[in-house]
Scaffold this motif. Structure first.
Motif, PDB file in Angstrom:
ATOM      1  N   THR A 115      58.667   0.104  11.776  1.00  0.00           N
ATOM      2  CA  THR A 115      60.344   0.563  11.638  1.00  0.00           C
ATOM      3  C   THR A 115      61.100   0.686  12.363  1.00  0.00           C
ATOM      4  OG1 THR A 115      60.270   2.474  10.170  1.00  0.00           O
ATOM      5  CG2 THR A 115      60.008   0.717   8.995  1.00  0.00           C
ATOM      6  N   GLY A 116      60.681   1.030  13.414  1.00  0.00           N
ATOM      7  CA  GLY A 116      61.367   1.952  14.329  1.00  0.00           C
ATOM      8  C   GLY A 116      61.841   3.496  13.922  1.00  0.00           C
ATOM      9  N   ILE A 117      61.347   3.748  12.890  1.00  0.00           N
ATOM     10  CA  ILE A 117      60.717   5.372  12.622  1.00  0.00           C
ATOM     11  C   ILE A 117      59.809   5.681  12.887  1.00  0.00           C
ATOM     12  CG2 ILE A 117      61.278   7.170  10.704  1.00  0.00           C
ATOM     13  CD1 ILE A 117      63.749   5.618  11.132  1.00  0.00           C
ATOM     14  N   ASP A 118      59.690   6.726  14.037  1.00  0.00           N
ATOM     15  CA  ASP A 118      58.429   7.526  14.109  1.00  0.00           C
ATOM     16  C   ASP A 118      57.829   8.170  13.025  1.00  0.00           C
ATOM     17  OD1 ASP A 118      56.547   9.570  15.229  1.00  0.00           O
ATOM     18  OD2 ASP A 118      57.508   9.911  17.179  1.00  0.00           O
ATOM     19  N   LYS A 119      57.024   8.741  13.037  1.00  0.00           N
ATOM     20  CA  LYS A 119      56.052   9.087  12.134  1.00  0.00           C
ATOM     21  C   LYS A 119      56.125  10.542  11.649  1.00  0.00           C
ATOM     22  CE  LYS A 119      52.537   9.159   8.973  1.00  0.00           C
ATOM     23  NZ  LYS A 119      50.422   8.683   7.930  1.00  0.00           N
ATOM     24  N   LYS A 120      55.934  11.960  13.602  1.00  0.00           N
ATOM     25  CA  LYS A 120      56.288  12.391  13.774  1.00  0.00           C
ATOM     26  C   LYS A 120      57.238  12.911  13.288  1.00  0.00           C
ATOM     27  CE  LYS A 120      55.439  15.619  16.993  1.00  0.00           C
ATOM     28  NZ  LYS A 120      56.152  16.437  17.292  1.00  0.00           N
ATOM     29  N   TRP A 121      58.413  12.300  13.373  1.00  0.00           N
ATOM     30  CA  TRP A 121      59.491  12.288  12.997  1.00  0.00           C
ATOM     31  C   TRP A 121      59.731  12.367  12.213  1.00  0.00           C
ATOM     32  CZ3 TRP A 121      64.303  11.159  10.274  1.00  0.00           C
ATOM     33  CH2 TRP A 121      65.165  11.388  10.608  1.00  0.00           C
ATOM     34  N   LEU A 122      59.381  12.031  10.293  1.00  0.00           N
ATOM     35  CA  LEU A 122      59.606  12.278   9.861  1.00  0.00           C
ATOM     36  C   LEU A 122      59.292  13.427   9.267  1.00  0.00           C
ATOM     37  CD1 LEU A 122      58.237   8.525   7.687  1.00  0.00           C
ATOM     38  CD2 LEU A 122      61.128   9.838   8.091  1.00  0.00           C
ATOM     39  N   CYS A 156      72.199  12.437  19.692  1.00  0.00           N
ATOM     40  CA  CYS A 156      70.736  11.452  19.181  1.00  0.00           C
ATOM     41  C   CYS A 156      70.082  12.274  18.176  1.00  0.00           C
ATOM     42  CB  CYS A 156      69.707  11.068  20.334  1.00  0.00           C
ATOM     43  SG  CYS A 156      68.431  10.250  19.823  1.00  0.00           S
ATOM     44  N   SER A 157      68.991  11.761  17.034  1.00  0.00           N
ATOM     45  CA  SER A 157      67.885  12.547  16.646  1.00  0.00           C
ATOM     46  C   SER A 157      67.008  12.572  16.724  1.00  0.00           C
ATOM     47  CB  SER A 157      69.026  12.547  15.089  1.00  0.00           C
ATOM     48  OG  SER A 157      68.110  11.037  14.219  1.00  0.00           O
ATOM     49  N   HIS A 158      66.712  10.940  17.641  1.00  0.00           N
ATOM     50  CA  HIS A 158      65.598  11.001  18.234  1.00  0.00           C
ATOM     51  C   HIS A 158      64.245  10.841  17.152  1.00  0.00           C
ATOM     52  CE1 HIS A 158      66.949  12.395  21.631  1.00  0.00           C
ATOM     53  NE2 HIS A 158      66.890  14.253  21.367  1.00  0.00           N
ATOM     54  N   CYS A 159      64.643   9.809  16.257  1.00  0.00           N
ATOM     55  CA  CYS A 159      64.555   9.237  14.959  1.00  0.00           C
ATOM     56  C   CYS A 159      62.905   7.827  15.722  1.00  0.00           C
ATOM     57  CB  CYS A 159      64.977   8.842  14.390  1.00  0.00           C
ATOM     58  SG  CYS A 159      65.807   7.297  14.628  1.00  0.00           S
ATOM     59  N   GLY A 160      63.644   7.542  16.789  1.00  0.00           N
ATOM     60  CA  GLY A 160      62.616   6.821  17.543  1.00  0.00           C
ATOM     61  C   GLY A 160      63.274   4.972  17.314  1.00  0.00           C
ATOM     62  N   VAL A 161      64.428   4.817  16.469  1.00  0.00           N
ATOM     63  CA  VAL A 161      64.834   3.337  16.399  1.00  0.00           C
ATOM     64  C   VAL A 161      65.230   2.728  17.455  1.00  0.00           C
ATOM     65  CG1 VAL A 161      66.637   2.225  15.183  1.00  0.00           C
ATOM     66  CG2 VAL A 161      64.563   3.729  14.182  1.00  0.00           C
ATOM     67  N   CYS A 162      66.045   3.713  18.251  1.00  0.00           N
ATOM     68  CA  CYS A 162      66.914   3.066  19.428  1.00  0.00           C
ATOM     69  C   CYS A 162      66.483   2.968  20.722  1.00  0.00           C
ATOM     70  CB  CYS A 162      68.237   3.939  19.773  1.00  0.00           C
ATOM     71  SG  CYS A 162      69.525   4.091  18.562  1.00  0.00           S
TER      72      CYS A 162
END
Length: 858
Positions: free
Chosen positions: A573-580, A601-607
């Motif tokens: 989905t683009g969201i990094d599991k580690k970020w979750l 930026c929150s560094h979720c991994g999407v962009c």
């Protein structure tokens, strides 16, 4: 070959017009010239599906492709589903009226967890095997699903679908269509087609993947991707202009998307995680789409759509600009739930148009601590400012959404919902104003995949206890209406939402046991019983998972959560599991994360290259001129139009017919006058409602105009906006101040077709007619609308009765009868009663045709 739909539809079917198709905006492409035939199926009643914006957008986009044809299908209501089964008629698509089996692709919208049983119902009605394995060796369409639930976790539904389309479909579906077109031309087998489809980013083909004992889903072959990327597309609002249904739908308005995606970062919200990055639509595009859409559809209301409309910074400027452009029309704007912290006097000004519509905010939690845990990004001060602004701008009632069962919630947080309502009421009081009222919805939190709370567990018993706690608190709050989501719906959603592929057999068994339309209140008892039995038969329980970590976490074991495989880990989905996991840790510390659309930026991994970046359009300046709405209410001219109601549109209800004329008047841009008051309505006045299913060549409707118009030009312009089955015959000008057509109506003339199906009865229609006419008293006993008994001598109301045609066991009878506003009119059912009384109880009324309406001369 088209299905004989009209032979199945009559006035005995509930809302038969929902099955007609042929609406304004429907696209008709030659079947034989298309190389790929799609049907997009929304597994809900027509009223829900036909107003779904995503459904309309994708329908229009596929039909814009050369050599591709797209039709539509919806879940039939139980009465019509039973009729399809009884007559062995397959479920059909509404435009072509062909059986769903004739198509190459059937796409279902899987927009919520409980939609799967409806999909199985539609497949069964179409005569299509339910599972991909059962379809593998037959000549069946490819069955796929898209939508939020399909994108979030398709595994529980995997065995029913050949593939899934993950994410936005605007670019993905045309790519799928090209692969199918090329594959058909090359004579590829079903499995070869699926392998080609699996190479498209965003397409997940479950048969090429297998779940492992640890919960992971892995490829079975090296030539398919290990992780399937969610697709992202740029919103194009113009594709949402389309269908204008004949029947009233749940969102009976033009809907224009202004922003896709949300980056607020609410930790409970799956759509906010699965739609990143945020993408604004240019304000000038929004304005152009609204203007074009209102002209093309004739709607009197439009809605701006986004997960968070208030985060579209151009909202005030766009709303005021549209209000200025449409200042002489009673057009209303509605918005879905908005951010209360962004609600101000500018947004208040644009909402509602000529009337104040509903206003909805979603604080979600009753205390600041819990709002910080869920990263709502809302302070008490912002909540009060937004609600108080609404009250100061004239709203006496506001709708609020809260959730219970959130991670970290205590009883103090639950009671905090009631305390918040009381506090807001205390702050919103003033002389001459009644206290602010609330319509509150209390939902039960269910954890969703791809969110920081995906490891959390919930307990039905706790939901029930907390609901009771709130109900006790609400007893002491006046001007409050509260709705609580049934815990059984939440249990079913949670059971499926984070499930794996083993649940397929449970879903199918629940459907076999009667589950269907599971989220509808009327179906809840049956659905819950079916699900309970299906789960028990499968040797599972409502709580069967190993991923749950309890009601709340004392701490986060990073290694455990990161290495624990989840059934949806193979979806990118683009969201990094580690970020979750990191964000879950932040929730434990009640730390908030800012909105990355407007802060860092929150560094979720999407962009990045695959999914793009946030697109935030700076707002244009607000219009300087004050917008003043001027609705034309002058009554300068009255025109009386004679029209017909024929063919399939005989199945249109009276209210739907009035709505059809209202929208046609708007599309034709005719100078209709409007009533005054809170809710202005177009001054169009039909003389008498026609029975459902009856045809007519003598209907009358009056129009009052605010400026004079040549009658014949009026007729021609209106005719161009109406379907062929509503023919216009003649138009006359009458004095504006003469009595209304309803007040002047004194009689009606009908041509009725009767039949005697009992072969033992000799039908002597001539004798029956003479006997009725020779009888002075023929009493009918019925009830008034209030339920009181009433008696009518029908013979007094019968002016003329004549046999005009005999054909086999059928007879055509012409009658003229009295009409009055006091309930003393002679209706076709009364005439049927006369023939059953004088002639035979076996007489049936086959068809009703109204010849003319007769008015008192002035």
């Amino acid at each position: 070959m088209p299905v004989a739909v009209t032979s199945l539809l009559n006035s005995d079917v509930s809302k038969p017009a929902r099955y007609l198709g042929q609406e304004l905006g429907a696209i008709h492409k030659p079947w034989d010239k298309a190389q790929v035939h799609w049907v997009l199926s929304y597994p809900e009643l027509y009223e829900v599906g036909a107003s779904n914006l995503g459904h309309i957008i994708l329908y229009n986009i596929i039909n814009a492709q050369p050599d591709q044809l797209c039709d539509r299908a919806y879940l039939p209501a139980p009465d019509f589903a039973a009729k399809l089964r009884a007559t062995q008629t397959p479920l059909f698509a509404v435009e072509s009226r062909r059986s769903l089996r004739e198509f190459d692709l059937i796409g279902f919208s899987l927009s919520y967890e409980l939609g799967a049983t409806n999909i199985l119902e539609m497949l069964d009605l179409a005569g299509i095997p339910l599972t991909s394995h059962a379809r593998s060796n037959g000549d069946y369409p490819l069955i796929f699903a898209g939508g939020p639930t399909a994108t979030g976790n398709p595994e529980p539904y995997a065995e029913f679908f050949d593939f899934f389309a993950l994410g936005d479909g605007e670019e993905l579906l045309p790519e799928i269509g090209l692969v199918i077109q090329e594959g058909k031309a090359a004579g590829l087998s079903r499995r070869e087609l699926l392998l080609d489809l699996a190479q498209i980013p965003g397409v997940y083909v479950p048969e090429f993947y297998a779940p492992q004992p640890d919960g992971a889903v892995v490829p079975l072959r090296p030539d398919v991707p290990k992780k399937i990327l969610r697709r992202v597309a740029t919103p194009i609002p113009a594709y949402g202009i389309g269908l204008v249904p004949y029947v009233e739908t749940v969102h009976d308005r033009l809907t224009v998307e202004i922003r896709r995606g949300c980056t607020r970062g609410c930790r409970f919200c799956q759509p906010g995680m699965l739609t990143r990055p945020a993408r604004d639509v240019a304000p000038e595009t929004v304005i152009q789409t609204i203007e074009q859409g209102m002209r093309a559809t004739g709607f009197n209301e439009f809605s701006l759509l986004s997960l968070s409309c208030s985060d579209y910074l151009s909202l005030p400027a766009v709303g005021l600009e549209i209000k200025q452009k449409l200042h002489d029309q009673p057009v209303s704007l509605s918005l879905p739930s908005q951010r209360v912290d962004r609600f101000d006097e500018h947004i208040a000004e644009i909402i509602g148009g000529t009337r104040k519509g509903g206003l909805t905010f979603a604080p979600e939690a009753g205390t600041q601590r819990l709002r910080d845990i869920i990263n709502k990004g809302l302070t008490n001060e912002e909540l009060l400012r937004g609600v108080k602004t609404a009250w100061e701008q004239g709203w006496d009632r506001v709708k609020l959404y809260f959730m219970i069962g959130l991670p970290g919630e205590t009883d103090a947080d639950v009671v905090g919902i009631a305390e918040t309502l009381k506090w807001l009421q205390r702050e919103c009081r003033g002389a001459g104003r009644k206290p602010l009222g609330f319509h509150v919805t209390i939902s039960n939190f269910t954890p969703k995949p791809h969110t920081p709370f995906q490891w959390h567990s919930v307990a039905t018993a706790e939901f029930i206890r907390k609901q009771e706690l709130l109900k006790q608190e609400f007893k002491f709050i006046r001007h409050l209406k509260a709705n609580f989501t049934d815990v059984r719906i939440s249990a079913m959603e949670d059971f499926l939402g984070r499930g794996d592929r083993s649940l397929g057999k449970v879903i199918q068994r629940a459907w076999e046991l009667g589950a269907g339309m599971d989220a509808w209140w009327e179906s809840l008892e049956r659905a819950y019983a079916a699900w309970s039995q299906a789960i028990e038969e499968s040797n599972l329980t409502w709580k069967y998972r190993t991923i749950e970590q309890g009601q709340w976490f004392e701490s986060v074991d990073y290694e455990q959560l990161l290495t624990q495989s989840l059934p949806w880990d193979h979806l990118d989905t683009g969201i990094d599991k580690k970020w979750l996991v990191d964000d879950l840790q932040r929730a434990l510390a009640t730390a908030t994360v800012p909105d990355c659309s407007f802060e860092g930026c929150s560094h979720c991994g999407v962009c990045g290259i695959d999914l793009g970046h946030n697109v935030v359009v700076p707002p244009p300046p607000l219009p300087k001129e004050k917008v003043t709405t001027r609705i034309p209410t002058q009554r300068v001219q009255r025109l009386r139009l004679k029209f017909g109601k024929q063919g399939e549109l005989a199945l249109l209800s009276h209210l739907d017919l009035v709505r059809l004329f209202d929208r046609a008047i708007r599309r034709a841009n005719l100078p209709i006058s409007y009533s005054e008051g809170f809710h202005p309505g177009a001054r169009l006045m039909p003389a008498s409602a026609l029975p459902l299913g009856a045809t007519s060549a003598g209907e009358i409707i009056d129009f009052e105009l605010y400026k004079t118009c040549d009658p014949q030009e009026f007729l021609e312009q209106l005719k161009a906006q109406l379907p062929a089955d509503i023919p216009l015959y003649e138009i006359t000008e009458i004095p504006v101040n003469c009595p209304s057509n309803t007040q002047s109506l004194i009689a009606t003339q009908y041509r009725l077709t009767f039949a005697v199906d009992d072969a033992s009865v000799t039908a002597d229609w001539e004798a029956w007619v003479h006997q009725i006419l020779a009888t002075s008293e023929l009493w009918w006993e019925g009830q008034t609308k209030s339920g009181k008994p009433k008696r009518i001598n029908l013979r007094d109301k019968l002016h003329h009765l004549e046999l005009i045609k005999l054909a086999g066991n059928q007879a055509e009878i012409l009658y003229e009868g009295a009409w009055s506003n006091d309930g003393q009119s002679l209706h076709p059912d009364h005439v049927l009663f006369l023939f059953q009384k004088i002639g035979s109880p076996g007489v049936n009324l086959i068809h009703i045709h109204r010849e003319k309406l007769i008015f008192r001369s002035h």
